[in-house]
Scaffold this motif. Structure first.
Motif, PDB file in Angstrom:
ATOM      1  N   ARG A  10       0.815  -1.223   0.000  1.00 53.99           N
ATOM      2  CA  ARG A  10       0.000   0.000   0.000  1.00 53.99           C
ATOM      3  C   ARG A  10       0.842   1.263   0.000  1.00 53.99           C
ATOM      4  O   ARG A  10       0.331   2.351  -0.201  1.00 53.99           O
ATOM      5  CB  ARG A  10      -0.945  -0.015   1.206  1.00 53.99           C
ATOM      6  CG  ARG A  10      -1.933  -1.188   1.095  1.00 53.99           C
ATOM      7  CD  ARG A  10      -2.861  -1.294   2.255  1.00 53.99           C
ATOM      8  NE  ARG A  10      -3.598  -0.070   2.531  1.00 53.99           N
ATOM      9  CZ  ARG A  10      -4.350   0.099   3.613  1.00 53.99           C
ATOM     10  NH1 ARG A  10      -4.446  -0.880   4.500  1.00 53.99           N
ATOM     11  NH2 ARG A  10      -4.985   1.223   3.814  1.00 53.99           N
ATOM     12  N   LEU A  11       2.126   1.103   0.252  1.00 53.90           N
ATOM     13  CA  LEU A  11       3.020   2.263   0.285  1.00 53.90           C
ATOM     14  C   LEU A  11       4.069   2.146  -0.827  1.00 53.90           C
ATOM     15  O   LEU A  11       4.437   1.048  -1.220  1.00 53.90           O
ATOM     16  CB  LEU A  11       3.731   2.338   1.646  1.00 53.90           C
ATOM     17  CG  LEU A  11       2.852   2.502   2.888  1.00 53.90           C
ATOM     18  CD1 LEU A  11       3.727   2.581   4.130  1.00 53.90           C
ATOM     19  CD2 LEU A  11       1.978   3.744   2.774  1.00 53.90           C
ATOM     20  N   PRO A  12       4.560   3.291  -1.317  1.00 55.20           N
ATOM     21  CA  PRO A  12       5.575   3.262  -2.376  1.00 55.20           C
ATOM     22  C   PRO A  12       6.960   2.969  -1.804  1.00 55.20           C
ATOM     23  O   PRO A  12       7.781   3.869  -1.656  1.00 55.20           O
ATOM     24  CB  PRO A  12       5.505   4.682  -2.946  1.00 55.20           C
ATOM     25  CG  PRO A  12       5.062   5.532  -1.809  1.00 55.20           C
ATOM     26  CD  PRO A  12       4.179   4.671  -0.948  1.00 55.20           C
ATOM     27  N   ILE A  13       7.210   1.721  -1.488  1.00 58.29           N
ATOM     28  CA  ILE A  13       8.482   1.355  -0.863  1.00 58.29           C
ATOM     29  C   ILE A  13       9.415   0.734  -1.901  1.00 58.29           C
ATOM     30  O   ILE A  13       8.977  -0.027  -2.750  1.00 58.29           O
ATOM     31  CB  ILE A  13       8.221   0.384   0.300  1.00 58.29           C
ATOM     32  CG1 ILE A  13       7.576   1.170   1.450  1.00 58.29           C
ATOM     33  CG2 ILE A  13       9.504  -0.270   0.796  1.00 58.29           C
ATOM     34  CD1 ILE A  13       6.870   0.303   2.424  1.00 58.29           C
ATOM     35  N   HIS A  14      10.690   1.109  -1.828  1.00 61.31           N
ATOM     36  CA  HIS A  14      11.660   0.608  -2.798  1.00 61.31           C
ATOM     37  C   HIS A  14      12.604  -0.418  -2.209  1.00 61.31           C
ATOM     38  O   HIS A  14      13.096  -1.286  -2.916  1.00 61.31           O
ATOM     39  CB  HIS A  14      12.486   1.769  -3.365  1.00 61.31           C
ATOM     40  CG  HIS A  14      11.642   2.849  -3.973  1.00 61.31           C
ATOM     41  ND1 HIS A  14      11.141   3.905  -3.241  1.00 61.31           N
ATOM     42  CD2 HIS A  14      11.185   3.000  -5.230  1.00 61.31           C
ATOM     43  CE1 HIS A  14      10.417   4.678  -4.045  1.00 61.31           C
ATOM     44  NE2 HIS A  14      10.417   4.150  -5.243  1.00 61.31           N
ATOM     45  N   THR A  15      12.891  -0.271  -0.909  1.00 56.86           N
ATOM     46  CA  THR A  15      13.969  -1.056  -0.315  1.00 56.86           C
ATOM     47  C   THR A  15      13.594  -1.574   1.073  1.00 56.86           C
ATOM     48  O   THR A  15      12.971  -0.855   1.849  1.00 56.86           O
ATOM     49  CB  THR A  15      15.230  -0.164  -0.165  1.00 56.86           C
ATOM     50  OG1 THR A  15      15.554   0.415  -1.430  1.00 56.86           O
ATOM     51  CG2 THR A  15      16.418  -0.962   0.332  1.00 56.86           C
ATOM     52  N   LEU A  16      13.979  -2.804   1.347  1.00 58.71           N
ATOM     53  CA  LEU A  16      13.888  -3.322   2.719  1.00 58.71           C
ATOM     54  C   LEU A  16      15.297  -3.494   3.253  1.00 58.71           C
ATOM     55  O   LEU A  16      16.164  -4.029   2.566  1.00 58.71           O
ATOM     56  CB  LEU A  16      13.178  -4.678   2.751  1.00 58.71           C
ATOM     57  CG  LEU A  16      11.719  -4.753   2.297  1.00 58.71           C
ATOM     58  CD1 LEU A  16      11.182  -6.171   2.526  1.00 58.71           C
ATOM     59  CD2 LEU A  16      10.856  -3.728   3.037  1.00 58.71           C
TER      60      LEU A  16
END
Ligand code: C2E
Ligand code: MG
Ligand code: MG
Ligand code: MG
Length: 291
Positions: free
Chosen positions: A194-200
């Motif tokens: 649901r969020l614009p996440i690129h990296t963990l």
């Protein structure tokens, strides 16, 4: 400082509490002075591509060069900065310093070099967070596509709709978003799509668990597999041994960071390191075909 004791020997402020609050008052005064005198220093820890061994990014980690107490670490003063509302000023100085230094390196032969900065949940919650961050980026003419912000899962526990909107505004101008200390927060995994996440960023505690048997590493295995499935970049933090590095490589972890490659260092040392290194490349991650 100790309040008068009643007949039942009740004592409102203990000796240690008063020492504590004096200490805190001094520290707060010192931190205000430090901000005026610009005693905060940004150290940088290399983020290294696991398959090419090249530096692809630098994580900014704040230090305080205290005139009497020497070099202080985030654990010594960030909590206080958050409680007193000084964190905004701390961040502003960290961002300005880091944007200035890293943009020089970007312009001198490392066009893809990424700058990763940590942000506290209190800052992200601030109503003017997006505006303030964008102001710093613009004022320093820093290329937004080279910036990654690191937030923790605790940020996401708050208002998901509001966070989502803020992060989207940042992602729209090219800023990348990383989840720091992944796996240690209390939020559900819902937010990942649901969020614009690129990296963990795999938390150090899971990397530490990589020792001998594959069983020790089951959480790392699961996190890396999940990142692949979600087509997210994955960075392992706290890599200290070649065994851990080798294992993470085999898993298909894209980037690594840790004492194995080096601790956070002052800008002058990083400048030397980058001079010796050929132009940094983007980590060759083909997100479509990773195992
Ligand atoms: P973090 O962002 O998770 O950063 C990783 C921490 O682990 C850093 O500690 C780093 O120096 C340390 N580290 C790196 N490699 C290794 C390793 O191989 N082994 C071990 N044992 N440790 C390693 P540091 O610099 O003391 O920072 C602690 C935390 O303070 C950071 O955790 C971050 O949450 C926060 N922080 C640091 N700088 C800033 C800042 O400018 N702003 C904000 N808001 N928070 C910051
Ligand atoms: Mg971090
Ligand atoms: Mg971390
Ligand atoms: Mg952290």
């Amino acid at each position: 400082h100790v309040k008068a004791r009643g007949k039942d020997n009740y004592c409102f402020f203990s000796e240690s509490m008063s020492v504590d609050s004096t200490y805190r008052l001094n520290l707060e005064r010192d931190l205000r002075l430090a901000l005026e005198r610009e005693e905060l220093r940004v150290f940088y820890q290399p983020q290294v591509c696991a398959s090419t061994n090249r530096i692809v990014g630098l994580e900014a980690l704040v230090r305080w060069q205290h005139p009497e107490r020497g070099l202080l670490y985030p654990r010594d003063f960030l909590g206080l900065a958050e409680e007193t509302g000084l964190i905004g000023l701390v961040s502003e100085q960290v961002l300005d310093q880091a944007c200035m230094e890293v943009s020089q390196w970007i312009r001198s032969g490392h066009p893809d070099l990424r700058l990763a900065v940590n942000l506290s949940p209190v800052e992200v919650d601030h109503p003017r967070f997006v505006e303030t961050l964008m102001d710093r980026v613009k004022a320093n003419r820093f290329p937004a596509g080279n910036l990654e912000i690191e937030i923790t899962e605790n940020v996401i526990m708050n208002d998901l709709e509001q966070i989502s909107q803020k992060l989207r505004e940042l992602a729209n101008i090219g800023i990348r978003i990383a989840i720091d200390d992944f796996g240690t927060g209390y939020s559900s995994l819902n937010y990942l799509h649901r969020l614009p996440i690129h990296t963990l960023k795999v938390d150090q505690s899971f990397v530490k668990a990589i020792r001998s048997s594959a069983d020790d590493a089951c959480i790392v295995n699961a996190i890396v597999a999940m990142a692949h499935g979600l087509k997210l970049e994955i960075i392992a933090e706290g890599v200290e041994t070649d065994k851990q590095l080798e294992y993470l490589r085999t898993l298909g972890c894209h980037q690594v960071q840790g004492f194995f490659y080096g601790p956070a260092q002052p800008a002058t040392d990083i400048a030397k390191l980058l001079k010796k290194t050929k132009a940094t490349l983007r980590c060759p991650i083909d997100l479509e075909t990773t195992p």
